[in-house]
Design a protein around this motif. Structure first.
Motif, short mmCIF file in Angstrom:
data_model
loop_
_atom_site.label_atom_id
_atom_site.label_comp_id
_atom_site.label_asym_id
_atom_site.label_seq_id
_atom_site.Cartn_x
_atom_site.Cartn_y
_atom_site.Cartn_z
N MET A 92 0.79 -1.41 0.04
CA MET A 92 0.11 -0.18 -0.08
C MET A 92 1.04 1.21 0.05
O MET A 92 1.83 1.32 0.69
N ASN A 93 0.54 2.09 -0.75
CA ASN A 93 1.56 3.46 -0.87
C ASN A 93 0.78 4.41 0.22
O ASN A 93 -0.04 4.23 0.93
N SER A 94 1.91 5.27 0.35
CA SER A 94 1.60 6.19 1.56
C SER A 94 0.65 7.31 1.01
O SER A 94 0.54 7.35 -0.23
N VAL A 95 0.11 8.18 1.87
CA VAL A 95 -0.84 9.23 1.77
C VAL A 95 -0.03 10.53 0.60
O VAL A 95 -0.66 11.00 -0.12
N GLY A 96 1.24 10.31 0.67
CA GLY A 96 2.21 11.27 -0.09
C GLY A 96 3.27 10.57 -0.95
O GLY A 96 3.71 9.61 -0.29
N GLU A 97 3.08 10.77 -2.16
CA GLU A 97 4.01 10.00 -3.27
C GLU A 97 5.61 10.02 -2.72
O GLU A 97 6.04 8.96 -2.43
N ALA A 98 5.88 10.95 -2.26
CA ALA A 98 7.31 11.06 -1.48
C ALA A 98 7.51 10.35 -0.43
O ALA A 98 8.69 10.16 -0.12
N CYS A 99 6.50 9.85 0.40
CA CYS A 99 6.64 9.14 1.47
C CYS A 99 6.70 7.52 1.25
O CYS A 99 6.69 6.92 2.27
N VAL A 125 4.56 12.26 6.10
CA VAL A 125 3.19 12.04 6.07
C VAL A 125 2.44 13.31 6.66
O VAL A 125 1.46 13.96 5.87
N GLN A 126 2.87 14.07 7.59
CA GLN A 126 2.57 15.25 8.35
C GLN A 126 2.46 16.35 7.00
O GLN A 126 1.62 17.09 6.91
N LYS A 127 3.61 16.36 6.41
CA LYS A 127 3.84 17.23 5.33
C LYS A 127 2.96 17.00 4.27
O LYS A 127 2.26 18.08 3.64
N ALA A 128 2.81 15.90 3.77
CA ALA A 128 1.99 15.58 2.69
C ALA A 128 0.36 15.97 2.89
O ALA A 128 -0.37 16.47 2.16
N ILE A 129 0.02 15.73 4.19
CA ILE A 129 -1.28 16.10 4.70
C ILE A 129 -1.55 17.56 4.57
O ILE A 129 -2.60 18.07 4.01
N LYS A 130 -0.46 18.38 4.99
CA LYS A 130 -0.62 19.88 5.02
C LYS A 130 -0.70 20.18 3.37
O LYS A 130 -1.61 21.28 3.01
N GLU A 131 0.01 19.87 2.71
CA GLU A 131 0.22 20.15 1.22
C GLU A 131 -0.89 19.79 0.49
O GLU A 131 -1.44 20.66 -0.35
N LYS A 132 -1.85 18.43 0.86
CA LYS A 132 -2.90 18.46 0.24
C LYS A 132 -4.05 18.93 0.70
O LYS A 132 -5.17 18.65 0.17
#
Length: 76
Positions: free
Chosen positions: A1-8, A48-55
């Motif tokens: 399963m992939n992460s919420v953020g592609e970079a993660c 993940v926290q950064k990806a959540i904020k960015e999205k």
């Protein structure tokens, strides 16, 4: 399963492998001391926290788990 953020996703894979190895090779054999995956988890969590904020994913009411629960990044 992939992460919420592609970079993660790669960090998630590394953490999952570390945790599964520790769980099978140490924890299930009674060796629960130490935290060999803690730094990987911390890096993944920050990603993940950064990806959540960015999205702009709403997380009201959701608490992050871990040792910094209830603390902000700038807390002392």
């Amino acid at each position: 399963m992939n992460s919420v953020g592609e970079a993660c996703t790669e960090l998630k894979r590394e953490y999952d492998q570390c945790f599964n190895r520790w769980f099978a090779d140490k924890f299930l054999k009674g060796e629960s001391a130490g935290d060999p995956c803690g730094q990987l988890f911390k890096r993944y969590q920050l990603c993940v926290q950064k990806a959540i904020k960015e999205k702009d994913i709403p997380i009201e009411g959701l608490e992050f788990m871990g040792p910094s629960k209830g603390k902000t990044e700038n807390s002392t």
